[in-house]
Design an enzyme around this catalytic site. Structure first.
Site, PDB file in Angstrom:
ATOM      1  N   THR A 112      -1.383   7.454  -0.290  1.00  0.00           N
ATOM      2  CA  THR A 112      -2.700   7.305  -0.933  1.00  0.00           C
ATOM      3  C   THR A 112      -3.447   6.067  -0.439  1.00  0.00           C
ATOM      4  O   THR A 112      -4.656   5.958  -0.644  1.00  0.00           O
ATOM      5  CB  THR A 112      -2.536   7.153  -2.454  1.00  0.00           C
ATOM      6  OG1 THR A 112      -1.801   5.937  -2.698  1.00  0.00           O
ATOM      7  CG2 THR A 112      -1.771   8.311  -3.059  1.00  0.00           C
ATOM      8  N   ASP A 170       4.893  -6.261   9.362  1.00  0.00           N
ATOM      9  CA  ASP A 170       5.964  -5.902  10.306  1.00  0.00           C
ATOM     10  C   ASP A 170       5.979  -6.839  11.508  1.00  0.00           C
ATOM     11  O   ASP A 170       7.045  -7.207  12.009  1.00  0.00           O
ATOM     12  CB  ASP A 170       5.789  -4.452  10.782  1.00  0.00           C
ATOM     13  CG  ASP A 170       6.205  -3.456   9.711  1.00  0.00           C
ATOM     14  OD1 ASP A 170       6.959  -3.848   8.791  1.00  0.00           O
ATOM     15  OD2 ASP A 170       5.778  -2.292   9.791  1.00  0.00           O
ATOM     16  N   ASP A 229       0.467  -3.511  12.112  1.00  0.00           N
ATOM     17  CA  ASP A 229       0.932  -3.846  10.763  1.00  0.00           C
ATOM     18  C   ASP A 229       1.321  -5.315  10.735  1.00  0.00           C
ATOM     19  O   ASP A 229       2.323  -5.714  11.333  1.00  0.00           O
ATOM     20  CB  ASP A 229       2.125  -2.960  10.389  1.00  0.00           C
ATOM     21  CG  ASP A 229       2.509  -3.147   8.933  1.00  0.00           C
ATOM     22  OD1 ASP A 229       2.784  -4.299   8.531  1.00  0.00           O
ATOM     23  OD2 ASP A 229       2.517  -2.162   8.186  1.00  0.00           O
ATOM     24  N   ARG A 237       0.850  -1.196   0.000  1.00  0.00           N
ATOM     25  CA  ARG A 237       0.000   0.000   0.000  1.00  0.00           C
ATOM     26  C   ARG A 237       0.876   1.234   0.000  1.00  0.00           C
ATOM     27  O   ARG A 237       1.764   1.377   0.835  1.00  0.00           O
ATOM     28  CB  ARG A 237      -0.877   0.049   1.262  1.00  0.00           C
ATOM     29  CG  ARG A 237      -1.919  -0.987   1.319  1.00  0.00           C
ATOM     30  CD  ARG A 237      -3.025  -0.650   2.290  1.00  0.00           C
ATOM     31  NE  ARG A 237      -2.621  -0.105   3.568  1.00  0.00           N
ATOM     32  CZ  ARG A 237      -3.465   0.267   4.506  1.00  0.00           C
ATOM     33  NH1 ARG A 237      -4.763   0.189   4.290  1.00  0.00           N
ATOM     34  NH2 ARG A 237      -3.045   0.730   5.644  1.00  0.00           N
TER      35      ARG A 237
END
Ligand code: PRP
Ligand code: URA
Length: 209
Positions: free
Chosen positions: A108, A203, A200, A104
Site C-alpha cells: 500500500t 538498505d 532504498d 512503508r
C-alpha cells in the site's frame, strides 16, 4: 505555505552524486550522508537564537555569543533517518535525539508506526526531523503528526532527495514546517520510489540488500 530550501552548495551536490551511483557501497554511502548532513545542518540552524554571555579572552573580558544548543532536538525517522543524526550532532553536540520508527507497507506504501521515544521536553525545542527520502510524503507527514500531538510547534524537515509529490503533501498537511532538501527529483515510479533517486536509502546505509 512552508518554504522549500534547496541546498545547492557545490560540495553537497558533489557528495550526493557519488551517493546516487549504484556502485557506491554502504561504508562510503554512510560517510557521505554524514558529511552532507553536517553541511545541511549549517543551513538549517542558521536562525538559531544566540545568547549574549560574558567571557574572558587571555587579553580582556568581552561580550560573546553562544547558541542555546539545549533547545534543539533531532528526530530521525527509522531506519534511514539515523544516517543523518551524527552529522548534525557533530554540529550541535548537546542536542537531544528522539526516534520515530516507521516503515512503508510494501503493497500500500502507507507508513506503519512501530516505535516512538522522544525527549520529555520536546515541545520546548526546535525539532529537526531527518529522513533522507521524501517520496509520497506519507512517512514524514505521520512523523510530523506525532510530534504535533506532543505539542511541538517549531519543526523543520531535513531530507536528502525529495519527489515533487512528497513536497506537495507535506506543504498541504504541514504548511508550518519548512523543508530542507539537497535535490528535488523528477517523480515517483509505480513502486513509489523516487526517480532517479538513489534506491532504498535504508538498505544502502545498512547493507541489507
Ligand atoms: C523509506 C524512507 C522514508 C520513506 C519515504 O523508509 O527512509 O522513511 O521510505 O517514503 P514515503 O515518503 O513514501 O513515506 P522505509 O519505509 O523503506 O523504511 P527503512 O528506512 O526502515 O528502510
Ligand atoms: N524510500 C527510499 O528509500 N527510496 C525511495 O526512493 C523511496 C522511498
Amino acid at each position: 505555505m512552508s518554504e522549500v530550501h534547496l541546498i545547492s552548495h557545490p560540495m553537497v551536490q558533489h557528495k550526493l552524486s557519488i551517493m546516487r551511483q549504484k556502485e557506491t557501497g554502504s561504508k562510503d554511502f554512510r560517510q557521505l550522508l554524514k558529511e552532507i548532513s553536517l553541511l545541511m545542518g549549517y543551513e538549517i540552524t542558521r536562525n538559531l537564537p544566540l545568547t549574549e554571555v560574558e567571557i574572558e579572552t587571555p587579553i580582556s573580558p568581552m561580550k560573546a555569543y553562544r547558541v542555546l544548543g539545549r533547545k534543539l532536538a533531532i528526530v530521525p525517522i527509522l531506519r534511514a533517518g539515523l544516517g543523518m543524526v551524527d552529522g548534525l550532532l557533530d554540529l550541535v553536540p548537546v542536542a537531544k535525539v528522539g526516534h520515530i520508527g516507521l516503515y512503508r507497507n510494501e503493497t500500500t506504501h502507507e507508513p506503519v508506526v512501530y516505535y516512538c521515544k522522544l525527549p520529555e521536553d520536546i515541545q520546548d525545542r526546535l525539532v529537526i526531523v531527518t529522513d533522507p527520502m521524501l517520496a509520497t510524503g506519507g512517512s514524514s507527514c505521520d512523523a510530523l503528526d506525532m510530534l504535533k500531538e506532543r505539542g511541538c510547534n517549531n519543526i523543520k524537515l531535513m531530507c536528502l532527495v525529495a519527489a515533487p509529490e512528497g513536497i506537495a503533501k507535506v506543504q498541504e498537511k504541514h504548511p508550518d514546517v519548512d523543508i530542507y532538501v539537497a535535490a528535488i527529483d523528477e517523480r515517483l515510479n509505480e513502486n513509489a520510489y523516487i526517480v532517479p533517486g538513489l534506491g532504498d536509502a535504508g538498505d544502502r546505509i545498512f547493507g541489507t540488500k
